[in-house]
Write an enzyme that holds these catalytic residues in place. Structure first.
Site, PDB file in Angstrom:
ATOM      1  N   LYS A  44       0.910  -1.181  -0.086  1.00  0.00           N
ATOM      2  CA  LYS A  44      -0.021  -0.025  -0.025  1.00  0.00           C
ATOM      3  C   LYS A  44       0.930   1.259  -0.003  1.00  0.00           C
ATOM      4  O   LYS A  44       0.362   2.369   0.090  1.00  0.00           O
ATOM      5  CB  LYS A  44      -0.826  -0.073   1.212  1.00  0.00           C
ATOM      6  CG  LYS A  44      -2.039  -0.981   1.223  1.00  0.00           C
ATOM      7  CD  LYS A  44      -3.198  -0.598   2.271  1.00  0.00           C
ATOM      8  CE  LYS A  44      -2.656  -0.748   3.564  1.00  0.00           C
ATOM      9  NZ  LYS A  44      -3.854  -0.566   4.557  1.00  0.00           N
ATOM     10  N   LYS A  46       2.719   2.055   2.254  1.00  0.00           N
ATOM     11  CA  LYS A  46       2.663   2.958   3.694  1.00  0.00           C
ATOM     12  C   LYS A  46       3.606   2.163   4.611  1.00  0.00           C
ATOM     13  O   LYS A  46       3.999   1.080   4.576  1.00  0.00           O
ATOM     14  CB  LYS A  46       1.183   2.551   4.117  1.00  0.00           C
ATOM     15  CG  LYS A  46       0.172   3.355   4.015  1.00  0.00           C
ATOM     16  CD  LYS A  46      -1.180   2.968   4.741  1.00  0.00           C
ATOM     17  CE  LYS A  46      -1.986   4.481   4.790  1.00  0.00           C
ATOM     18  NZ  LYS A  46      -3.290   4.288   5.654  1.00  0.00           N
TER      19      LYS A  46
HETATM   20  N1  C2G Z   1     -10.394   6.984   8.871  1.00  0.00           N
HETATM   21  C1  C2G Z   1     -11.551   7.928   9.171  1.00  0.00           C
HETATM   22  N2  C2G Z   1     -11.421   9.216   9.444  1.00  0.00           N
HETATM   23  C2  C2G Z   1      -9.976   9.516   9.184  1.00  0.00           C
HETATM   24  C3  C2G Z   1      -8.952   8.638   9.491  1.00  0.00           C
HETATM   25  C4  C2G Z   1      -9.281   7.264   8.913  1.00  0.00           C
HETATM   26  O1  C2G Z   1     -12.815   7.470   9.062  1.00  0.00           O
HETATM   27  N3  C2G Z   1      -9.889  10.792   9.710  1.00  0.00           N
HETATM   28  C5  C2G Z   1     -11.036   5.559   8.658  1.00  0.00           C
HETATM   29  C6  C2G Z   1     -10.589   5.023   7.070  1.00  0.00           C
HETATM   30  O2  C2G Z   1     -11.424   5.413   6.235  1.00  0.00           O
HETATM   31  C7  C2G Z   1     -10.471   3.565   7.098  1.00  0.00           C
HETATM   32  C8  C2G Z   1     -10.018   3.282   8.667  1.00  0.00           C
HETATM   33  O3  C2G Z   1     -10.247   4.721   9.139  1.00  0.00           O
HETATM   34  O4  C2G Z   1     -11.907   3.021   7.218  1.00  0.00           O
HETATM   35  C9  C2G Z   1      -8.570   3.025   8.724  1.00  0.00           C
HETATM   36  O5  C2G Z   1      -7.687   3.923   7.952  1.00  0.00           O
HETATM   37  P1  C2G Z   1      -6.370   3.673   7.467  1.00  0.00           P
HETATM   38  O6  C2G Z   1      -5.754   3.118   8.742  1.00  0.00           O
HETATM   39  O7  C2G Z   1      -5.885   4.632   7.022  1.00  0.00           O
HETATM   40  O8  C2G Z   1      -6.628   2.551   6.606  1.00  0.00           O
HETATM   41  P2  C2G Z   1      -6.280   2.550   5.056  1.00  0.00           P
HETATM   42  O9  C2G Z   1      -4.826   2.878   4.788  1.00  0.00           O
HETATM   43  O10 C2G Z   1      -7.391   3.131   4.173  1.00  0.00           O
HETATM   44  O11 C2G Z   1      -6.305   0.629   4.654  1.00  0.00           O
HETATM   45  O12 C2G Z   1      -8.129  -3.095   2.513  1.00  0.00           O
HETATM   46  C10 C2G Z   1      -8.465  -1.659   3.026  1.00  0.00           C
HETATM   47  C11 C2G Z   1      -7.105  -1.007   3.660  1.00  0.00           C
HETATM   48  O13 C2G Z   1      -6.455  -1.709   4.551  1.00  0.00           O
HETATM   49  C12 C2G Z   1      -7.780   0.336   4.211  1.00  0.00           C
END
Ligand code: C2G
Length: 132
Positions: A44, A46
């Site tokens: 990803k 990340k």
């Molecule tokens: N999120 C949110 N509000 C934020 C930050 C994050 O609602 N201000 C939500 C994201 O939309 C996601 C969850 O928190 O549903 C986790 O976010 P991340 O850890 O950034 O995950 P991500 O990189 O989006 O990975 O297969 C799917 C991926 O693994 C998602």
């Protein structure tokens, strides 16, 4: 029992993460979080600050979270929904439409992202403070 499933890296846990976990749990009775492994995060593009083990332990300590499983690759979601008998798949709406293929297997709900906070923003702000 209505079972909910969501995915994420959940690094540097913040209130935006808690908001979605809380709202996801409110949709049912049991919330499973699939947390991205360090290897999957590389796919990803990340780099999490906390290791998978520590991000998993942190998530397991949250009262809205009932179970934490590893997210190893993009293709595991259908099998996860089937294996865990999931009723509702939940993601933040930054992913809106990306997982509609799961609608054959469960309800798919995209919840509004929490505005004003992100792990990326935390890292940027801390960098600024340290370079001031
Ligand atoms: N999120 C949110 N509000 C934020 C930050 C994050 O609602 N201000 C939500 C994201 O939309 C996601 C969850 O928190 O549903 C986790 O976010 P991340 O850890 O950034 O995950 P991500 O990189 O989006 O990975 O297969 C799917 C991926 O693994 C998602």
């Amino acid at each position: 029992m209505k079972k909910i499933l969501t995915y994420g890296t959940y690094d540097l846990l913040h209130w935006g993460h808690i908001n979605i976990l809380k709202r996801a749990k409110e949709l049912g009775d049991h919330l499973t979080v699939a947390v991205s492994t360090d290897e999957f995060n590389e796919l990803k593009n990340k780099k999490a600050y906390h290791s998978f083990e520590n991000r998993k332990m942190i998530l397991e300590s949250i009262r809205f979270v009932d179970e934490v499983i590893p997210e190893n690759h993009w293709e595991q979601k259908v099998q996860d929904v089937i294996d865990n008998d999931i009723d509702i798949f939940v993601m933040g709406d930054d992913w809106k439409g990306q997982f509609d293929f799961l609608k054959e297997h469960c309800e798919v709900i995209y919840l509004p992202r929490t505005v004003g906070i992100s792990t990326t923003q935390i890292k940027k702000d801390l960098l600024k403070v340290n370079n001031a």
